[in-house]
Scaffold this motif. Structure first.
Motif, PDB file in Angstrom:
ATOM      1  N   TYR A  72       1.012  -1.545  -0.035  1.00 33.09           N
ATOM      2  CA  TYR A  72      -0.206   0.139  -0.079  1.00 33.09           C
ATOM      3  C   TYR A  72       0.770   1.483   0.122  1.00 33.09           C
ATOM      4  O   TYR A  72       0.595   2.210  -0.582  1.00 33.09           O
ATOM      5  CB  TYR A  72      -0.898   0.085   0.949  1.00 33.09           C
ATOM      6  CG  TYR A  72      -1.532   1.347   1.073  1.00 33.09           C
ATOM      7  CD1 TYR A  72      -2.795   1.342   1.167  1.00 33.09           C
ATOM      8  CD2 TYR A  72      -1.433   2.243   2.521  1.00 33.09           C
ATOM      9  CE1 TYR A  72      -3.785   2.978   0.450  1.00 33.09           C
ATOM     10  CE2 TYR A  72      -1.705   3.594   2.333  1.00 33.09           C
ATOM     11  CZ  TYR A  72      -3.277   3.798   1.950  1.00 33.09           C
ATOM     12  OH  TYR A  72      -3.749   4.755   2.167  1.00 33.09           O
ATOM     13  N   ALA A 181     -10.640   2.520  10.727  1.00 33.12           N
ATOM     14  CA  ALA A 181     -11.021   2.303   9.883  1.00 33.12           C
ATOM     15  C   ALA A 181      -9.749   1.322   9.147  1.00 33.12           C
ATOM     16  O   ALA A 181      -9.948   0.421   8.325  1.00 33.12           O
ATOM     17  CB  ALA A 181     -10.328   3.630   8.412  1.00 33.12           C
ATOM     18  N   LYS A 182      -8.577   1.343   9.311  1.00 37.31           N
ATOM     19  CA  LYS A 182      -6.921   0.503   9.786  1.00 37.31           C
ATOM     20  C   LYS A 182      -7.810  -0.820   9.932  1.00 37.31           C
ATOM     21  O   LYS A 182      -7.198  -2.153   9.443  1.00 37.31           O
ATOM     22  CB  LYS A 182      -6.575   1.123  10.451  1.00 37.31           C
ATOM     23  CG  LYS A 182      -5.059  -0.337  10.350  1.00 37.31           C
ATOM     24  CD  LYS A 182      -4.160   0.320  12.298  1.00 37.31           C
ATOM     25  CE  LYS A 182      -5.475  -0.387  13.273  1.00 37.31           C
ATOM     26  NZ  LYS A 182      -4.846  -0.289  14.538  1.00 37.31           N
ATOM     27  N   LYS A 184     -11.244  -2.065  10.180  1.00 38.99           N
ATOM     28  CA  LYS A 184     -11.809  -2.704   9.673  1.00 38.99           C
ATOM     29  C   LYS A 184     -11.016  -3.283   8.119  1.00 38.99           C
ATOM     30  O   LYS A 184     -11.278  -4.729   7.420  1.00 38.99           O
ATOM     31  CB  LYS A 184     -13.232  -1.163   8.760  1.00 38.99           C
ATOM     32  CG  LYS A 184     -13.579  -1.437   9.584  1.00 38.99           C
ATOM     33  CD  LYS A 184     -13.886  -0.661   9.150  1.00 38.99           C
ATOM     34  CE  LYS A 184     -16.097  -0.190  10.366  1.00 38.99           C
ATOM     35  NZ  LYS A 184     -17.046   0.958  10.057  1.00 38.99           N
ATOM     36  N   ALA A 185     -10.040  -2.719   7.495  1.00 40.16           N
ATOM     37  CA  ALA A 185      -9.473  -3.251   6.178  1.00 40.16           C
ATOM     38  C   ALA A 185      -8.673  -4.082   6.878  1.00 40.16           C
ATOM     39  O   ALA A 185      -8.686  -5.384   5.618  1.00 40.16           O
ATOM     40  CB  ALA A 185      -8.290  -2.135   6.134  1.00 40.16           C
ATOM     41  N   SER A 188     -10.953  -6.999   6.513  1.00 40.04           N
ATOM     42  CA  SER A 188     -10.860  -7.314   5.070  1.00 40.04           C
ATOM     43  C   SER A 188     -10.118  -8.310   4.519  1.00 40.04           C
ATOM     44  O   SER A 188      -9.991  -8.993   3.664  1.00 40.04           O
ATOM     45  CB  SER A 188     -11.465  -6.324   4.570  1.00 40.04           C
ATOM     46  OG  SER A 188     -12.670  -6.035   4.683  1.00 40.04           O
ATOM     47  N   LEU A 189      -9.086  -7.715   4.602  1.00 38.86           N
ATOM     48  CA  LEU A 189      -7.495  -8.776   4.033  1.00 38.86           C
ATOM     49  C   LEU A 189      -8.014  -9.709   4.594  1.00 38.86           C
ATOM     50  O   LEU A 189      -7.178 -11.103   3.743  1.00 38.86           O
ATOM     51  CB  LEU A 189      -6.215  -8.004   4.665  1.00 38.86           C
ATOM     52  CG  LEU A 189      -6.207  -6.435   4.290  1.00 38.86           C
ATOM     53  CD1 LEU A 189      -4.585  -6.183   4.412  1.00 38.86           C
ATOM     54  CD2 LEU A 189      -5.381  -6.906   2.578  1.00 38.86           C
ATOM     55  N   ILE A 208      -9.922  -2.556  -1.187  1.00 36.29           N
ATOM     56  CA  ILE A 208      -9.758  -3.093   0.498  1.00 36.29           C
ATOM     57  C   ILE A 208      -8.918  -1.477   0.621  1.00 36.29           C
ATOM     58  O   ILE A 208      -9.251  -0.471   1.025  1.00 36.29           O
ATOM     59  CB  ILE A 208      -9.649  -3.616   0.999  1.00 36.29           C
ATOM     60  CG1 ILE A 208      -9.889  -5.190   0.554  1.00 36.29           C
ATOM     61  CG2 ILE A 208      -8.202  -3.628   2.367  1.00 36.29           C
ATOM     62  CD1 ILE A 208      -9.277  -7.150   0.971  1.00 36.29           C
ATOM     63  N   PHE A 209      -7.494  -1.417  -0.141  1.00 39.08           N
ATOM     64  CA  PHE A 209      -6.977   0.090  -0.103  1.00 39.08           C
ATOM     65  C   PHE A 209      -7.680   1.137  -0.279  1.00 39.08           C
ATOM     66  O   PHE A 209      -7.372   1.829   0.130  1.00 39.08           O
ATOM     67  CB  PHE A 209      -5.949  -0.197  -1.433  1.00 39.08           C
ATOM     68  CG  PHE A 209      -4.719  -1.299  -0.477  1.00 39.08           C
ATOM     69  CD1 PHE A 209      -4.867  -2.151   0.677  1.00 39.08           C
ATOM     70  CD2 PHE A 209      -3.715  -1.797  -1.751  1.00 39.08           C
ATOM     71  CE1 PHE A 209      -3.542  -2.767   0.952  1.00 39.08           C
ATOM     72  CE2 PHE A 209      -2.907  -2.156  -1.797  1.00 39.08           C
ATOM     73  CZ  PHE A 209      -2.369  -2.779   0.016  1.00 39.08           C
ATOM     74  N   TYR A 212      -9.882   1.530   2.507  1.00 36.76           N
ATOM     75  CA  TYR A 212      -9.576   2.864   3.612  1.00 36.76           C
ATOM     76  C   TYR A 212      -8.763   3.483   3.462  1.00 36.76           C
ATOM     77  O   TYR A 212      -9.198   4.606   4.476  1.00 36.76           O
ATOM     78  CB  TYR A 212      -8.676   1.573   3.744  1.00 36.76           C
ATOM     79  CG  TYR A 212      -6.741   2.058   4.575  1.00 36.76           C
ATOM     80  CD1 TYR A 212      -7.326   1.968   5.480  1.00 36.76           C
ATOM     81  CD2 TYR A 212      -5.777   2.087   3.944  1.00 36.76           C
ATOM     82  CE1 TYR A 212      -6.552   2.055   7.209  1.00 36.76           C
ATOM     83  CE2 TYR A 212      -4.743   2.978   5.341  1.00 36.76           C
ATOM     84  CZ  TYR A 212      -5.425   3.702   6.664  1.00 36.76           C
ATOM     85  OH  TYR A 212      -4.648   3.607   7.168  1.00 36.76           O
ATOM     86  N   ASN A 213      -8.756   4.452   1.808  1.00 40.63           N
ATOM     87  CA  ASN A 213      -8.170   5.814   2.016  1.00 40.63           C
ATOM     88  C   ASN A 213      -8.726   6.647   1.967  1.00 40.63           C
ATOM     89  O   ASN A 213      -8.799   7.235   2.070  1.00 40.63           O
ATOM     90  CB  ASN A 213      -7.054   5.233   0.179  1.00 40.63           C
ATOM     91  CG  ASN A 213      -6.164   6.177   0.247  1.00 40.63           C
ATOM     92  OD1 ASN A 213      -5.324   6.527   0.733  1.00 40.63           O
ATOM     93  ND2 ASN A 213      -6.443   7.368  -0.848  1.00 40.63           N
TER      94      ASN A 213
END
Length: 234
Positions: A72, A181-182, A184-185, A188-189, A208-209, A212-213
């Motif tokens: 990322y 947010a981190k 949840k990412a 998801s990962l 996902i990126f 998150y972004n």
């Protein structure tokens, strides 16, 4: 006549008693069923907690998440997110890198390709480890419960770290939003399965990126607005 009335009253009393006994029996069965369900839920929660703690403290998890974060950051995704977010295939990514690698933090295309291969290796290792520790054929409710437990543990860790940082109210909220947010990412990962179709996998990763972004960008804007208000107030 009195005898007939007595028999009718006696019969009615028997019916009422039988109904009461049957009702009590059903109530007891209902209570027992609820108690059993509660016990099962509690057992699942405790089981999920132990599995989640084991996974989050594993070398496989650390390597996988670290390689994803490195990808990322080195793709400079926050700067290139609009273009990268629209890519669907590995070939499209390679074509984009050939023209734009200087807009990334990679020193060469070969360095990027090595990072992508490393990510895939760690992802596959984690997928095997994850599947071995979690019941892969479990129902959706079970999987959702487990994901919620992972989020809970990550949030608890963040809360402990946040207590060490002194920020104003809106600044603290922005930090919380970024960490949410981190988290949840990360979840998801964790559920992004390594597939034989590299294009599908890449598309899921970039999705996902992108989410998150966007969440971090919104939180950062809120943090900047907070600082501006504080400066005006001073």
């Amino acid at each position: 006549m009195n005898n007939v009335i007595f028999k009718l009253v006696f019969l009615l009393a028997c019916v009422l008693v039988a109904f009461a006994i049957n009702s009590c029996s059903h109530d007891e069965e209902y209570v027992n069923a609820n108690l059993k369900a509660t016990q099962i839920d509690y057992q699942n929660v405790m089981k999920h907690r132990e599995i989640a703690k084991s996974i989050l403290s594993s070398e496989q998890y650390e390597d996988y998440i670290s390689s994803a974060i490195a990808l990322y950051e080195n793709l400079n995704f926050s700067y290139n997110n609009e273009e990268l977010g629209g890519l669907k295939t590995v070939r499209q990514l390679q074509d984009w890198m050939a023209k734009n690698w200087k807009n990334t933090n990679f020193n060469s295309i070969s360095e990027f390709e090595s990072a992508l291969i490393e990510f895939k290796i760690h992802q596959e290792e984690f997928t095997v480890f994850y599947g071995r520790n979690l019941v892969t054929n479990s129902n959706a409710s079970y999987r959702d419960s487990f994901k919620n437990m992972v989020l809970s543990l990550l949030q608890k860790k963040d809360l402990q770290e946040n207590q060490k940082i002194s920020l104003s109210g809106c600044g603290e909220q922005a930090l919380v939003n970024i960490k949410e947010a981190k988290n949840k990412a990360i979840v998801s990962l964790m559920v992004l399965n390594a597939t034989n179709d590299k294009d599908q996998d890449l598309e899921g990763l970039f999705a996902i990126f992108l989410l998150y972004n966007q969440a971090v960008s919104e939180s950062s804007d809120a943090l900047n607005a907070c600082f501006r208000l504080e400066q005006i107030a001073q």
